[in-house]
Scaffold this motif. Structure first.
Motif, mmCIF file in Angstrom:
data_model
loop_
_atom_site.group_PDB
_atom_site.id
_atom_site.type_symbol
_atom_site.label_atom_id
_atom_site.label_comp_id
_atom_site.label_asym_id
_atom_site.label_seq_id
_atom_site.Cartn_x
_atom_site.Cartn_y
_atom_site.Cartn_z
ATOM 1 N N HIS A 1 0.844 -1.197 0.000
ATOM 2 C CA HIS A 1 0.000 0.000 0.000
ATOM 3 C C HIS A 1 0.880 1.249 0.000
ATOM 4 N N CYS B 1 -10.924 6.139 -1.047
ATOM 5 C CA CYS B 1 -9.701 5.867 -0.314
ATOM 6 C C CYS B 1 -9.363 7.083 0.541
ATOM 7 N N CYS C 1 -9.935 6.329 -7.333
ATOM 8 C CA CYS C 1 -9.675 6.224 -5.893
ATOM 9 C C CYS C 1 -10.781 6.859 -5.067
ATOM 10 N N CYS D 1 -6.380 -0.977 -1.847
ATOM 11 C CA CYS D 1 -5.949 0.035 -2.817
ATOM 12 C C CYS D 1 -6.419 -0.426 -4.189
#
Ligand SMILES: Nc1ncnc2c1ncn2[C@@H]1O[C@H](COP(=O)(O)OP(=O)(O)OP(=O)(O)O)[C@@H](O)[C@H]1O
Ligand code: SF4
Ligand SMILES: [Mg+2]
Lengths: 326, 305
Positions: free
Chosen positions: A247, A286, A299, A316
């Motif tokens: 990540h 995210c 994202c 992710c």
């Protein structure tokens, strides 16, 4: 059956401007005798997670979980009286603040023996014997004399050793150590962490170790969970996670620790630019995207865990694009 | 601990001394004592005679040291009004006031501390609000008002308790409630706030993490620490009660020190006024000292410093 199962744990706190999502749906399992390390920067929800397991959250906090099971006991729905029989006896916790975690008005001996006397109703003399024995074990010189002393007569390092001995009094199955060394002198931080790791092995306990010291974590942990903004963003076996951090946040964190031989002594450590996003209000996408060098439009959508290796999960969406997928 | 005690004793002694000086000087500044003693009809010659007779023509420092010297030997002279020495007057009145003060203080602590603890443990609930409302009510009603209301309701209407005097313990009930009432809001607030602060402290979390019963957490771990500032406040409140006893003893016609002070002031009975002021100050100082010592016993950080 795992000793502790946590599935989709949520901790919300009502604040003046809305709801603060301190822990946002985290899951992990812990086997008997295993050490899970939780790492992540300040405010990422590590303490809230441990307090949620102990049911010691602030009064205003709301806790929910699909599963919160300790040795077959459903903690999520356990009545307070049931929780009390577990706390201090089978579940023990060491706190971040050794200077203020002992009651200033009672002697060390009084505070050490009370959990044992409360849970096991042993006579005072044998409780004191056990206290002396444990104080010696945690490396406190003159253990017998210490029983009559008050917390203010002990240094921070000694107080944290007392807290450790206190947590061990009833021989718990699980010990949660929440940054047990952050408040202490740098010179004794590693000592205390290694002491904990040794005791854990000797007593055959499972341990959740929350720590900023990734160097020590890498040595003592079996499993690691990396937390960011109330979520676990990467988790896996310590070997796999430290060997191949996937990540972007984990990789940033690992760049922040000095590596002997590679980092010049005294050189400034790398830091991840930016800060934690606000945890107040609905959380979507995210949480790391404002600070992530690889952020892309996708994202902002829902992010699922991707299993990079067996037991090594990463939250992710761009792992493939980054060449980090399995 | 020994140095702590002697240090506090020294402070207590100097406070008492200062009060005696202030009382003495104020009294002499309040007007010409000789004229006051002689009365409105006296001639100039009579006033001069009295001034000389009472030694009021000497320098004030000489008068003070003379007075202090005698005071240290428990000799406060004779009352101008009663045919008696000041000491025997005070000795006969003191027990009433001390009994009244002690019962009032005990009563207010017994009500206020548990109420404060409850309000803190159940903070932001209806219990907390009720306790707070009780407090506001307590502050809004003046002592003498409450005294009169109590007399009307319990003595005159219901006839449960005597109206006035000091004949039996029953006579102390109403005045103690009236006097103790005054201290309840302050003590309750301090207990509540102290308790709230302690309850959110790290060592209470530790106590809960040990799986102790809530009663043990609250009574053993929290109350012991929250009560420390309350002890000091109780001493201060006792001082206020001694002051308040002047009013309450008058309302309930109790022959105590407060009543004596009130009479003495009205009658220009200066030796009595001076002695009462000094004795009240000494009692107050002694209590503050005792509170300090009690705190040291409660708080090992003071005791073992
Ligand atoms: N009593 C509280 N009331 C409201 N919000 C709180 C409270 N305690 C913590 N928080 C918030 O909850 C979030 C998670 O806090 P937590 O203490 O779990 O972080 P942490 O990971 O333990 O950080 P640290 O490394 O500094 O100990 C933070 O955003 C914090 O501001
Ligand atoms: S999901 Fe996007 S923003 Fe989040 S870590 Fe992965 S690449 Fe960065
Ligand atoms: Mg924390």
């Amino acid at each position: 059956m795992p000793l502790l199962e946590v599935e989709n744990l949520v901790v919300d706190l009502p604040v003046s401007s809305g709801t603060l999502h301190a822990v946002n749906g985290i899951s992990f399992n812990l086997e008997r005798g295993e050490t899970l390390a939780i790492v992540g920067e300040s405010g990422s929800g590590k303490s809230m997670t441990s307090l949620a397991v102990m049911n010691l959250l602030p009064k205003r906090a709301n806790r929910r979980a699909n599963r919160l099971v300790f040795d077959g006991i459903d903690l999520a729905n356990a009545p307070n009286a049931r929780m009390r029989t577990l706390r201090g006896s089978r579940l023990a916790m060491i706190f971040q603040e050794p200077m203020t975690s002992l009651n200033p008005s009672y002697t060390i001996g009084n505070q050490l023996t009370e959990a044992l006397r409360c849970h096991r109703s042993v006579p005072i003399a044998s409780a004191r014997d056990r206290a002396v024995q444990l104080l010696e074990k945690v490396g406190i010189p003159g253990a017998a004399r210490r029983l009559g002393q008050y917390p203010h007569q002990l240094s921070g390092g000694l107080r944290q050793r007392v807290m450790i001995a206190m947590a061990l009094m009833c021989g718990p199955d699980l010990i949660i150590a929440d940054e047990p060394t952050t408040a202490l002198d740098v010179t004794i931080q590693a000592q205390i962490l290694h002491l904990l790791a040794d005791l854990k092995r000797e007593f055959g306990m499972a341990m959740i170790l929350i720590s900023h010291d990734l160097g020590v974590v890498a040595r003592v942990a079996d499993k690691v969970a990396v937390m960011y903004a109330g979520q676990v963003v990467e988790s896996g076996a310590a070997r796999s996670l430290f060997g191949t951090p996937r990540h972007p946040y984990t990789r940033g964190l690992l760049n922040c620790i000095p590596v002997p031989g590679r980092t010049t002594p005294g050189a400034p450590l790398g830091a991840i630019p930016g800060q934690l996003p606000s945890l107040i209000g609905p959380q979507r996408g995210c949480a790391f995207r404002e600070r992530c060098a690889f952020a892309a439009p996708e994202c902002a959508g829902d992010i699922a865990f991707i299993t990079a290796e067996p037991g090594h999960d990463v939250r992710c969406v761009r792992l493939g694009a980054l060449g980090m997928a399995a | 601990m020994l140095s702590f005690t002697s240090q506090r004793l020294l402070v207590a002694f100097s406070v008492a001394l200062t009060v005696s000086i202030v009382a003495f000087v104020l009294l002499h500044l309040s007007g010409d004592l000789a004229t006051a003693i002689a009365g409105p009809e006296a001639t100039v010659a009579q006033v001069a005679e009295i001034r000389h007779q009472f030694g009021l023509d000497r320098p004030i420092t000489a008068q003070y040291f003379d007075w202090l010297w005698h005071a240290l030997h428990f000799d406060f002279g004779n009352s101008f009004y009663y045919r008696d020495t000041v000491v025997s007057l005070v000795v006969s009145r003191l027990p009433v006031t001390l009994t009244l003060g002690a019962i009032s203080l005990a009563l207010s602590l017994v009500v206020a501390v548990p109420l404060g603890v409850l309000a803190a443990v159940y903070s932001d609930t209806i219990i907390d609000r009720l306790a707070l409302g009780f407090c506001v009510l307590g502050q809004a009603v003046p002592t003498f008002c409450l005294g009169l209301v109590l007399i009307i309701v319990f003595a005159v209407q219901l006839r449960w308790l005597p109206v006035s005097g000091t004949a039996s313990w029953k006579n102390y009930i109403l005045p103690s409630i009236a006097l103790g009432w005054y201290a309840v809001p302050a003590v309750m607030r301090l207990s509540r706030n102290g308790m709230l602060e302690v309850l959110s402290s790290d060592y209470i979390r530790t106590a809960r993490a040990k799986g102790l019963q809530p009663s043990v957490v609250i009574l053993k771990h929290a109350l012991r620490n929250a009560i420390i500032p309350v002890v000091a406040l109780a001493a201060v409140q006792f001082g206020f009660m001694l002051g308040g006893s002047i009013v309450i003893e008058a309302v309930f016609n109790m022959q105590g020190l407060g009543y004596l002070a009130w009479e003495a002031i009205a009658r220009n009975d200066f030796p009595v006024v001076q002695a009462v002021v000094l004795i009240l100050a000494v009692i107050y100082v002694a209590l503050t000292f005792l509170a300090d010592v009690a705190n040291a016993f409660l708080d090992p950080r003071i005791r073992l410093a």
